[in-house]
Scaffold this active site. Structure first.
Site, PDB file in Angstrom:
ATOM      1  CG  PHE A 165      -0.190   0.312   2.522  1.00 59.64           C
ATOM      2  CD1 PHE A 165       0.052   1.614   2.934  1.00 59.64           C
ATOM      3  CD2 PHE A 165       0.257  -0.716   3.337  1.00 59.64           C
ATOM      4  CE1 PHE A 165       0.743   1.879   4.113  1.00 59.64           C
ATOM      5  CE2 PHE A 165       0.933  -0.462   4.521  1.00 59.64           C
ATOM      6  CZ  PHE A 165       1.178   0.840   4.906  1.00 59.64           C
ATOM      7  CE  LYS A 189      -2.841  -8.528  -3.959  1.00 58.88           C
ATOM      8  NZ  LYS A 189      -3.336  -7.652  -2.817  1.00 58.88           N
ATOM      9  CB  SER A 242       5.713  -7.693   6.039  1.00 54.33           C
ATOM     10  OG  SER A 242       4.956  -8.863   5.778  1.00 54.33           O
ATOM     11  CB  CYS A 297      10.492  -0.717   2.372  1.00 56.55           C
ATOM     12  SG  CYS A 297      11.016  -0.256   0.716  1.00 56.55           S
ATOM     13  CD  GLU A 398       9.159  -2.805   7.545  1.00 55.37           C
ATOM     14  OE1 GLU A 398       9.556  -2.182   6.535  1.00 55.37           O
ATOM     15  OE2 GLU A 398       8.661  -3.949   7.484  1.00 55.37           O
TER      16      GLU A 398
END
Length: 514
Positions: A165, A189, A242, A297, A398
């Site tokens: 996202f 996707k 992730s 990230c 994270e």
């Protein structure tokens, strides 16, 4: 999430809003499930629309369309392919603001931040406009008498991407332009949290002249992901998300005979040396930690400060954090928008509370922030913690939110040991005025992307993106030359063209090079 659980997401009690559909073979389609899920505007906390949820049947329809389209696309000349990609680049420039507003409304980041991610994603489009350079291979003349040898790289066929996202335009743009330029058909996707950008991109591709079926979009959760990983018609899958899901995608994809390129999580560190320009370092670290509400990230959630630099850096970081204006993504004076969801907001609050309860000091505390007029939005203010131990989630996990942890050490050697002890190896940075130290750091640090006085060392589109350790599963980094190699397969051709009148006796010996 099971298909039944996904279906329950529709029962949010809101009046029907616009539904984002799948894009298969050049048209929008609801797919066969009839299931939808709400899309929330993080700035208001309200439902702004719904997204159709696909299943194995939806994926199969996309694979069928992609397979049919790829045959002709893969045979098309590079000149014709790149002509379409040049048009696509121009359309992305023309519609830059519109796409930025779409991203902001569903993600929450500021419009200007969204336009920044579009610009970085467009670098990949610019790289593939010159894909003929990456596609060149070797040729050896007279490797043996009258025998020439040359290499070929050919498309895999149908490939897929599963994207997060936090960058609904840029991360998919790391994948599909390279795959398509190489002659593949692509199935995307995207995250079901902010799906509209992908449909907008699909329509731009169509306007640019890309044949229908070469680019497809399927929405959904785990059901759709598993269908992509299991479908025999898909040759390769790229993933960003992730670490636990990256491991899952890589394991299931490779078990099914696919190439898999899975980029996982991160916990990036920046070392600040005593000789650094402290004001500069603080502004850059603040940008890395709090830009896009920390939902990158390549965010910078850990500052490792060496020796006497600690107090001046903390003072400067405090000033940077306190001057940030938090508000809705479309606000004209907003510096930092909300996080993506109520759960994401609560995670930042929980990590902070746990650390403070364990003895950490909250230098700047954003837990109680409320934005007037947007009380239901998913806002949390910039937060800076000192005296955090390495066993706390605020340090080791994270965070994916606007939380910066300051870790104090006495020497460079302690700093590099701390950085390298992380299980992640996505990116790392150092702030220093010493070329000697900077050069040593670039060798010592165990990370795939390194910044020297640069807080977010994301490579430009003609290099490749990827980390080490638990930040990457697979052999290839994303985009750039490695991305092209990932989406193609190598072939070596050995050829001889004897004179028609030449006769040669066959030999039963293994052929040499004489």
């Amino acid at each position: 999430m099971t298909l039944t659980q996904e279906a329950t997401a529709t029962a949010a009690g809101a009046a029907p809003a616009a539904t984002v559909l799948h894009w298969i073979n050049g048209v929008e389609t609801a797919g066969g499930t009839g299931l939808t899920q709400p899309i929330y505007n993080p700035s208001t906390g309200e439902i702004s629309g719904h997204v159709a949820l696909g299943d194995a049947g939806t994926v199969a329809a996309a694979v069928a369309a992609a397979t049919a389209a790829q045959k002709a696309w893969g045979r098309m000349s590079l000149a014709k392919r790149t002509t379409i990609l040049f048009r696509m680049r121009e359309l992305m420039i023309t519609h830059d603001l519109e796409l930025g507003q779409i991203i902001s409304a569903e993600h929450g980041k500021t419009v200007e931040d969204a336009r920044g991610e579009i610009a970085r994603g467009r670098e990949t489009m610019e790289f593939v406009c010159g894909i003929n350079q990456a596609s060149k291979t070797d040729f050896s003349s007279d490797a043996s008498t009258g025998v020439d040898v040359h290499g070929l790289r050919q498309p895999l066929g149908v490939v897929a991407g599963i994207t997060p996202f936090n960058f609904p335009a840029m991360v998919p743009l790391w994948m599909h332009p390279v795959a398509i330029a190489a002659g593949n058909a692509f199935i995307l996707k995207p995250s079901e949290r902010d799906p509209s950008a992908s449909i907008f991109i699909a329509k731009l591709y169509q306007e640019a002249g890309l044949p229908d079926g070469v680019f497809n979009v399927v929405h959904g959760g785990k059901v759709a992901v598993d269908a992509i990983l299991d479908d025999d018609g898909i040759s390769a899958v790229s993933f960003v998300g992730s670490t636990p899901i990256a491991k899952y995608v890589h394991g299931r994809g490779t078990a099914n005979g696919k190439r898999a390129q899975a980029l996982g999580g991160a916990n990036n560190h920046a070392i600040v040396m005593p000789d650094a320009n402290i004001t500069f370092a603080a502004s850059q670290i603040s940008s890395g930690a709090f830009g896009s509400a920390g939902e990158r990230c390549m965010a910078l959630p850990v500052a490792v400060v060496v020796g006497a630099a600690a107090e001046p850096l903390i003072a400067a970081l405090t000033l940077e954090a306190e001057k940030l204006k938090v508000g809705p993504g479309n606000g004209s004076d907003t510096d930092m928008g909300p996080v993506i969801s109520a759960d994401a907001r609560q995670r930042v609050i929980d990590f902070t509370t746990e650390a403070v309860d364990a003895g950490a000091r909250a230098i700047v505390d954003g837990r109680e922030l409320v934005v007037e007029g947007f009380e239901r939005g998913y806002y949390v203010g910039p937060t800076i913690l000192d005296n955090v131990t390495t066993d706390l989630r605020a340090y080791k996990d994270e965070v994916f939110g606007p939380l910066l942890v300051v870790m104090r050490v006495d020497t460079y050697e302690e700093a590099i040991e701390l950085v390298n002890s992380s299980p992640f190896g996505n990116g790392a940075a150092i702030f220093t005025s010493s070329g000697e130290v900077a050069r040593q750091f670039s060798v010592d640090v165990e990370a795939g992307m390194v910044g020297i006085n640069v807080p977010i060392p994301v490579p430009v589109g003609y290099f490749s993106f990827g980390g080490w350790k638990d930040s990457l599963f697979g052999d290839h980094h994303a985009h750039g030359p490695e991305g092209y190699r990932f989406y193609t397969k190598a072939k070596v051709v050995t050829s001889r063209w004897p004179h028609q009148a030449t006769a040669a006796a066959a030999s039963m010996n293994f052929p040499g090079n004489n």
